[in-house]
Design a protein around this motif. Structure first.
Motif, PDB file in Angstrom:
ATOM      1  N   PRO A   1     123.605  10.808 -83.533  1.00 51.89           N
ATOM      2  CA  PRO A   1     122.603  10.514 -82.242  1.00 51.89           C
ATOM      3  C   PRO A   1     122.027  11.474 -81.562  1.00 51.89           C
ATOM      4  O   PRO A   1     122.733  12.552 -81.283  1.00 51.89           O
ATOM      5  CB  PRO A   1     123.667   9.596 -81.293  1.00 51.89           C
ATOM      6  N   TYR A   2     120.816  11.213 -81.015  1.00 50.96           N
ATOM      7  CA  TYR A   2     119.974  12.209 -80.284  1.00 50.96           C
ATOM      8  C   TYR A   2     119.414  11.496 -79.076  1.00 50.96           C
ATOM      9  O   TYR A   2     119.459  10.330 -79.005  1.00 50.96           O
ATOM     10  CB  TYR A   2     119.130  12.891 -81.060  1.00 50.96           C
ATOM     11  N   ALA A   3     118.916  12.040 -78.234  1.00 48.96           N
ATOM     12  CA  ALA A   3     118.510  11.693 -77.024  1.00 48.96           C
ATOM     13  C   ALA A   3     118.717  10.348 -76.470  1.00 48.96           C
ATOM     14  O   ALA A   3     118.146   9.421 -76.635  1.00 48.96           O
ATOM     15  CB  ALA A   3     116.930  11.668 -77.452  1.00 48.96           C
ATOM     16  N   ALA A   4     120.052  10.154 -75.917  1.00 53.30           N
ATOM     17  CA  ALA A   4     120.398   9.078 -75.448  1.00 53.30           C
ATOM     18  C   ALA A   4     120.709   7.800 -76.211  1.00 53.30           C
ATOM     19  O   ALA A   4     120.958   6.851 -75.708  1.00 53.30           O
ATOM     20  CB  ALA A   4     119.450   8.700 -74.109  1.00 53.30           C
ATOM     21  N   TYR A   5     120.445   7.854 -77.665  1.00 55.30           N
ATOM     22  CA  TYR A   5     120.651   6.756 -78.342  1.00 55.30           C
ATOM     23  C   TYR A   5     121.931   6.221 -78.297  1.00 55.30           C
ATOM     24  O   TYR A   5     122.415   5.004 -78.832  1.00 55.30           O
ATOM     25  CB  TYR A   5     120.198   6.948 -79.742  1.00 55.30           C
ATOM     26  N   SER A   6     123.143   7.055 -78.119  1.00 55.48           N
ATOM     27  CA  SER A   6     124.456   6.705 -78.124  1.00 55.48           C
ATOM     28  C   SER A   6     124.496   5.830 -77.060  1.00 55.48           C
ATOM     29  O   SER A   6     125.642   5.206 -76.878  1.00 55.48           O
ATOM     30  CB  SER A   6     125.168   7.836 -78.103  1.00 55.48           C
ATOM     31  N   ASP A   7     123.877   5.806 -76.088  1.00 49.17           N
ATOM     32  CA  ASP A   7     124.016   4.573 -74.801  1.00 49.17           C
ATOM     33  C   ASP A   7     123.791   3.344 -75.148  1.00 49.17           C
ATOM     34  O   ASP A   7     124.087   2.634 -74.317  1.00 49.17           O
ATOM     35  CB  ASP A   7     123.399   5.200 -73.634  1.00 49.17           C
ATOM     36  N   PHE A   8     122.936   3.165 -76.318  1.00 50.46           N
ATOM     37  CA  PHE A   8     122.500   2.002 -76.453  1.00 50.46           C
ATOM     38  C   PHE A   8     123.114   0.990 -77.467  1.00 50.46           C
ATOM     39  O   PHE A   8     123.686   1.547 -78.451  1.00 50.46           O
ATOM     40  CB  PHE A   8     120.925   1.983 -76.459  1.00 50.46           C
ATOM     41  N   ASP A   9     122.932  -0.215 -77.507  1.00 49.12           N
ATOM     42  CA  ASP A   9     123.778  -1.200 -78.493  1.00 49.12           C
ATOM     43  C   ASP A   9     122.829  -1.864 -79.218  1.00 49.12           C
ATOM     44  O   ASP A   9     121.820  -2.644 -78.869  1.00 49.12           O
ATOM     45  CB  ASP A   9     124.500  -2.191 -77.682  1.00 49.12           C
ATOM     46  N   PHE A  10     122.535  -1.285 -80.611  1.00 46.83           N
ATOM     47  CA  PHE A  10     121.448  -2.063 -81.439  1.00 46.83           C
ATOM     48  C   PHE A  10     122.049  -1.999 -82.694  1.00 46.83           C
ATOM     49  O   PHE A  10     122.874  -1.328 -83.148  1.00 46.83           O
ATOM     50  CB  PHE A  10     120.282  -1.277 -81.033  1.00 46.83           C
TER      51      PHE A  10
ATOM     52  N   GLU B   1     113.887  -4.202 -87.477  1.00 43.29           N
ATOM     53  CA  GLU B   1     113.628  -2.967 -86.506  1.00 43.29           C
ATOM     54  C   GLU B   1     112.876  -3.214 -85.538  1.00 43.29           C
ATOM     55  O   GLU B   1     113.178  -2.544 -84.341  1.00 43.29           O
ATOM     56  CB  GLU B   1     113.013  -1.746 -87.639  1.00 43.29           C
ATOM     57  N   MET B   2     111.493  -3.829 -85.721  1.00 44.73           N
ATOM     58  CA  MET B   2     110.724  -4.186 -84.354  1.00 44.73           C
ATOM     59  C   MET B   2     111.621  -4.917 -83.110  1.00 44.73           C
ATOM     60  O   MET B   2     111.565  -4.293 -82.147  1.00 44.73           O
ATOM     61  CB  MET B   2     109.522  -5.106 -84.882  1.00 44.73           C
ATOM     62  N   ARG B   3     112.194  -5.670 -83.877  1.00 44.30           N
ATOM     63  CA  ARG B   3     112.918  -6.540 -82.766  1.00 44.30           C
ATOM     64  C   ARG B   3     114.170  -5.725 -81.886  1.00 44.30           C
ATOM     65  O   ARG B   3     114.422  -5.750 -80.922  1.00 44.30           O
ATOM     66  CB  ARG B   3     113.759  -7.651 -83.398  1.00 44.30           C
ATOM     67  N   GLN B   4     114.699  -4.854 -83.027  1.00 47.80           N
ATOM     68  CA  GLN B   4     115.837  -4.024 -82.362  1.00 47.80           C
ATOM     69  C   GLN B   4     115.285  -3.090 -81.690  1.00 47.80           C
ATOM     70  O   GLN B   4     115.799  -2.615 -80.430  1.00 47.80           O
ATOM     71  CB  GLN B   4     116.677  -3.266 -83.340  1.00 47.80           C
ATOM     72  N   SER B   5     114.197  -2.546 -81.718  1.00 48.68           N
ATOM     73  CA  SER B   5     113.223  -1.612 -80.834  1.00 48.68           C
ATOM     74  C   SER B   5     113.311  -2.136 -79.509  1.00 48.68           C
ATOM     75  O   SER B   5     113.418  -1.440 -78.386  1.00 48.68           O
ATOM     76  CB  SER B   5     112.102  -1.202 -81.596  1.00 48.68           C
ATOM     77  N   LEU B   6     112.851  -3.337 -79.423  1.00 49.99           N
ATOM     78  CA  LEU B   6     112.831  -4.248 -78.113  1.00 49.99           C
ATOM     79  C   LEU B   6     113.878  -4.289 -77.633  1.00 49.99           C
ATOM     80  O   LEU B   6     113.917  -4.239 -76.198  1.00 49.99           O
ATOM     81  CB  LEU B   6     112.080  -5.489 -78.669  1.00 49.99           C
ATOM     82  N   ARG B   7     115.037  -4.538 -78.056  1.00 54.63           N
ATOM     83  CA  ARG B   7     116.387  -4.421 -77.510  1.00 54.63           C
ATOM     84  C   ARG B   7     116.404  -3.101 -76.852  1.00 54.63           C
ATOM     85  O   ARG B   7     117.271  -3.046 -75.885  1.00 54.63           O
ATOM     86  CB  ARG B   7     117.452  -4.921 -78.672  1.00 54.63           C
ATOM     87  N   ILE B   8     116.411  -2.077 -77.463  1.00 49.78           N
ATOM     88  CA  ILE B   8     116.767  -0.710 -77.081  1.00 49.78           C
ATOM     89  C   ILE B   8     115.817  -0.371 -75.888  1.00 49.78           C
ATOM     90  O   ILE B   8     116.207  -0.024 -74.668  1.00 49.78           O
ATOM     91  CB  ILE B   8     116.435   0.445 -78.158  1.00 49.78           C
ATOM     92  N   ILE B   9     114.492  -0.933 -75.998  1.00 49.48           N
ATOM     93  CA  ILE B   9     113.760  -0.495 -74.731  1.00 49.48           C
ATOM     94  C   ILE B   9     114.265  -1.321 -73.499  1.00 49.48           C
ATOM     95  O   ILE B   9     114.303  -0.954 -72.584  1.00 49.48           O
ATOM     96  CB  ILE B   9     112.397  -0.859 -75.117  1.00 49.48           C
TER      97      ILE B   9
END
Lengths: 426, 169, 404
Positions: free
Chosen positions: C273-282, C302-310
């Motif tokens: 993980p880099y740049a705060a991705y470890s904070d998110f749940d996807f 992946e598009m839908r998961q990106s929306l979830r992360i955002i």
């Protein structure tokens, strides 16, 4: 002389059957002109409808809402440089678009716009239409060969293989419909009446058989008529090399199609032939399955009031189009640059409205019915063509051939056998 | 319905057929020969129409001009024919050819002279509209056996072609 | 106006290659090409060229195909038409000066390039961007992933023949580009990040715009799926086309959605993980068969998961500084570092060698498209010509990245 001309008007047949050369020529000119106008309109409609499917506007500048775009295209194509590849066979290069054009236009002599509104009524009408439209395959092959280049040749051979394959499926579907013309029974399942043995191949005869049996062949022996119609509808799209069967002429494939080397007027002849062929096979579909020139529900919604209601449709269609044109006028930007376009669109709307008002008059109203309903049904098919092109991806060539031979043909034969059995048994 | 200008059309169509036949033979380019053959076949379809056989005319256009000639053209275009185009198209056996042509011509003349009495001045005028029905009745009734054998023959040809051309893809 | 005939060589025999350079067969000789069973009706074997200019090669890619009739026996990609010497330029620029160049490599998804580079240099300098900067970076990078996948979908569908999804995806992509433009002034080559954080604070209304986008887009993705996912023609064109097995994918070094579609659950956002991705749940979508259809579904998911992360990022974005303390003159210590991120196309890696001066000694970029393109040969062996175009589309290559 004058007697020759007026004697036809009182007869109740097509000019070809009456042997009246003058009126036959008049009808030929009218049909020829009509098809040319229809091709131009189809060109405009394709660009506009495709654009609207794709959330854009399409041509808007050349004429109000792009209405003059086909004319601009025609002028551009006519003034383009005529390039003939080196070492190409000049005679064959010249004649290939002519063959396609003649084959596509010659079918219109039997297309019935009404009970007597055809140029002639051959008693092998449908056979003639299928045969002459299959001559365009020759034009395609020759166009590819005459270009003296590898890729057009491959594209032409693929294109012609596809057309020939789907002709077989088309033939099966057509034979099913022709079988239904010999039946007596009324309604979708005419029970207990059997065949009369007087089926007909003539186009006008097929439409009249649908009227006598009180059902469109689309619904005859449901779902057999419907499946046959479906087979024909798919095969006719493949026959005219349109999406989703347009791999041979797609731009993103390696072989760029048989008309690559053609430029300018010659290419426009191909395009003309293609659209004319589209309208021709749609006319076959309308004649065989959709009841030809008859208005919807001629037997269930009978009576003078219903006749009146349906007879108002042509006028209402034109008035609706005029209303849309005037809505467009209102939404035009109020800028001096757009003045000419606004006036043009308003004029166009006025002409449409005038035609609509004329069509309200009873003598005109009664005569225009057949032609209107036939053209309306064919126009529906044209819109379907454009809809398919916007929606579907392309079939790969081997999948295309697989669909033609392994799916459509067996289903077609099955429908034919079942129709024959039902026709004899019921 | 009365036919229109029979004499003109007969001479026109048969002239077209003969001319096409001549062009088939004399053109060096096989595609031109095929094209000439197509025109000849279409003219022949017109002649069938004049003989009150519209079904045969229609089938001639569909099958012969629209099917068989397409296959001819496929083969011509797929086979490398440039070399043959530059070759001299003369045969060394022209004496035998001439004799055969003279014999055929003599046969035609004898048939015409002897059989002139059989043909009345005007040809018979069968009912045009029932041409399809009559052919159908005879084909599926009287000549059913021959019809089936012919279709089996075609099936064998198709299977043979597929077997020969199919590669293990 | 006289007719002008254009001189063209006659394609008399098709056995010889019609390329101007005659060394194409030399390129192919190292491949073990199948010898087809020869019958007397055998068609000629053909070497044809899908040129640098082609409507469907997504840039200036030249593919030499050896065909047997319609079947592909082998391919060779000739690249370098877009080589601009980016890595050499890097040796003569300071680290900050090189930042804008990085966007131009994968010009479709420029923000990811910047993220990878900035993080690599930050690692070299041993500094860390503040949390708020990391969250902004995540938001923009995921928006960028969304935009890249939308462009991919439109062009891929167009290659296969469906014209309409292109216009729909570009229309929706506009919203993302508007956000980028409002944030950093550029739509395409954004130069959004700086070494040590972000330069620009989020503008007034950034969160509102992003949330509006998040509400606007899911029905659009459903629209794309409606057009394509169950369409029989799409299924026939993409199922079992361009299959690459799990072992082959790992052996060739393929990364990104291509790898995940073959069944390997490897995503750098979860693995390293880099740049705060470890904070998110996807979730990481994976496919089963490794064919084109699986790559399509993986990217859609992946598009839908990106929306979830955002959405998670935008809701929890912390306050604070956006730039770490970075020396004005950047002289990283002598050493080398390799840092990679999960770009939309795969693993994008930066290998930076520093010799202690203000300019890097060497920057080597590991572009995902370059490595994925090797898989083209394996994927199209035995397929038909029309499939080559579908496979090039599904690999999602960008020539700017392949050639640099």
């Amino acid at each position: 002389m004058l007697n020759y001309i007026t004697s036809y008007l009182s007869s109740n047949t097509t000019p070809g059957q009456a042997g009246n050369v003058f009126w036959a020529t008049v009808y030929i000119l009218v049909v020829f002109g009509g098809i040319s106008v229809a091709v131009m309109a189809m060109n405009w409609l394709e660009r506009k409808a495709l654009a609207h499917f794709q959330i854009r506007l399409g041509p808007m500048r050349v004429g109000p809402h792009g209405l003059l775009q086909p004319i601009a295209d025609a002028i551009k194509l006519m003034t383009k440089e005529d390039i003939i590849p080196a070492e190409a066979d000049k005679f064959v290069f010249w004649i290939a678009p002519l063959i396609i054009l003649c084959a596509s236009f010659a079918v219109y002599i039997v297309v019935p716009f009404g009970p007597t509104h055809a140029i002639t009524d051959l008693n092998i009408g449908i056979l003639f239409m299928l045969g002459v439209s299959s001559l365009s395959v020759l034009g395609v092959v020759m166009a590819g060969w005459a270009s003296n280049s590898h890729y057009p040749l491959i594209g032409a051979l693929r294109s012609s293989a596809q057309m020939v394959s789907y002709e077989v499926a088309m033939g099966m579907a057509v034979v099913s419909a022709v079988l239904m013309t010999s039946l007596h029974g009324l309604g979708p399942y005419g029970v207990g009446v059997g065949t009369s043995g007087t089926g007909t191949l003539s186009m006008i005869g097929i439409v009249q058989a649908q009227q006598e049996q009180h059902v469109w062949f689309l619904f005859k022996f449901f779902p057999l008529g419907f499946i046959a119609f479906g087979i024909f509808a798919i095969a006719m799209v493949a026959e005219t090399n349109r999406a989703p069967f347009d791999l041979p002429e797609a731009e993103s494939e390696l072989t760029a199609g048989f008309h690559t080397e053609y430029s300018g007027l010659r290419w426009s002849l191909f395009m003309l032939g293609e659209y004319a062929a589209m309208i021709a096979v749609s006319s076959i579909a309308v004649t065989l399955w959709l009841g030809g020139w008859y208005r919807p529900f001629p037997n269930t919604l009978t009576g003078d009031t219903w006749d009146l209601v349906f007879s108002l449709f042509p006028a209402l269609t034109f008035l609706t189009l005029a209303a849309i044109a005037f809505v467009g006028v209102r939404r035009m930007p109020k800028h001096p640059y757009f003045r000419v376009q606004t006036i043009g669109l308003a004029g166009f709307g006025a002409v449409l409205g005038l035609i609509g008002l004329i069509l309200f008059a009873p003598p005109v109203r009664d005569r225009i019915q057949d032609i209107f309903w036939f053209v309306a049904k064919v126009a529906g098919f044209m819109y379907l063509y454009i809809w398919y092109r916007a929606t579907f991806p392309r079939y790969r060539f081997d999948q295309l051939m697989k669909v033609g031979w392994k799916v459509l043909l067996p289903i077609g034969i099955g429908v034919l056998i079942l129709t024959a059995i039902l026709g004899v048994v019921l | 319905m009365q036919p229109v200008a029979t004499t003109f059309f007969f001479y026109f169509l048969s002239g077209l057929t003969l001319l096409s036949g001549v062009f088939v033979i004399i053109r060096k380019n096989p595609v031109h020969s095929a094209l000439a053959l197509i025109f000849g076949l279409l003219a022949q379809a017109g002649l069938y129409l004049m003989l009150y056989a519209p079904f045969v005319a229609g089938v001639q256009i569909i099958l012969y001009a629209g099917g068989i000639m397409v296959l001819f053209l496929f083969v011509i275009m797929l086979v490398n024919i440039e070399r043959s185009q530059r070759e001299e198209q003369f045969n060394k056996q022209w004496v035998v050819g001439l004799l055969a042509a003279v014999a055929l011509g003599a046969l035609f003349v004898v048939v015409y002279v002897k059989g002139k009495a059989l043909f009345p001045y005007r040809i018979a005028q069968p009912i045009e509209s029932s041409n399809t029905q009559q052919i159908g009745v005879m084909l599926y009734g009287q000549y059913m056996f021959a019809f089936e054998i012919a279709s089996l023959l075609l099936l064998v040809a198709i299977i043979g072609a597929v077997v020969m051309a199919k590669k293990r893809i | 106006m006289t007719d002008r005939t254009i001189t063209d060589p006659k394609p008399a025999d098709t056995t010889t290659s019609d390329l101007k350079t005659s060394d194409s067969t030399k390129f192919l000789s190292h491949l073990e090409l199948d010898q087809p069973d020869k019958t007397f009706l055998d068609s000629n074997e053909l070497v044809i060229n899908m040129g640098p200019q082609h409507p469907a090669t997504h840039g200036v890619l030249r593919v030499i195909l050896k065909l047997d009739g319609e079947k592909v026996l082998g391919t060779e990609c000739v690249i370098g038409y877009l080589h601009r010497g980016v890595e050499k330029i890097a040796e003569n620029r300071t680290y900050t000066m090189f930042n804008p160049y990085v966007d131009r490599m994968d010009y479709v998804a420029a923000v990811s390039n910047g993220l990878g580079y900035c993080e690599a240099v930050e690692k070299l300098l041993n500094i860390e961007a503040p949390p708020r900067a990391k969250y902004i970076r995540v938001i923009l990078t995921e928006l960028n992933r969304m935009a890249s996948h939308q462009l991919w979908l439109g062009t891929h569908a167009l290659d296969i023949g469906a014209m309409t999804p292109l216009f729909y995806t570009f229309r929706d992509r506009e919203e993302i580009l508007k956000i980028f433009e409002k944030y950093c002034g550029a739509r395409l080559t954004t130069h959004a990040f700086r070494i040590g954080g972000c330069q620009y604070e989020t503008y007034e209304g950034f969160e509102r715009d992003v949330i509006k986008f998040l509400d606007f887009v899911p029905p659009k993705i459903d629209e794309y799926e409606e057009l394509l996912t169950t369409n029989r023609i799409w299924l026939e064109r993409t199922k079992n086309v361009g299959v690459i097995s799990r072992a082959d994918a790992i052996a060739l070094g393929v990364t990104g959605p291509v790898l995940r579609a073959s069944g390997v659950k490897w995503d750098l956002r979860k693995a390293q993980p880099y740049a705060a991705y470890s904070d998110f749940d996807f979730e990481i979508p994976i496919g089963a068969n490794g064919d084109t259809y699986d790559r399509y579904t993986v990217r859609m998911e992946e598009m839908r998961q990106s929306l979830r992360i955002i959405r998670q990022a935008v809701e929890r974005i912390p306050e604070g500084p956006i730039m770490a303390k970075v020396p004005k003159v950047m002289k990283p210590p002598v050493g080398e570092i390799y840092h990679s991120i999960e770009a939309p196309k795969g693993e994008l890696g930066y290998f930076i060698v520093s010799d202690g001066s203000t300019q890097p000694y060497r920057i080597r970029v590991r572009p995902p498209s370059f490595v994925n393109l090797q898989a083209l040969d394996v994927m199209v062996r035995g397929a038909l010509v029309a499939d080559v175009i579908a496979v090039i589309g599904t690999l999602d290559i960008v020539l700017g990245e392949v050639d640099r």
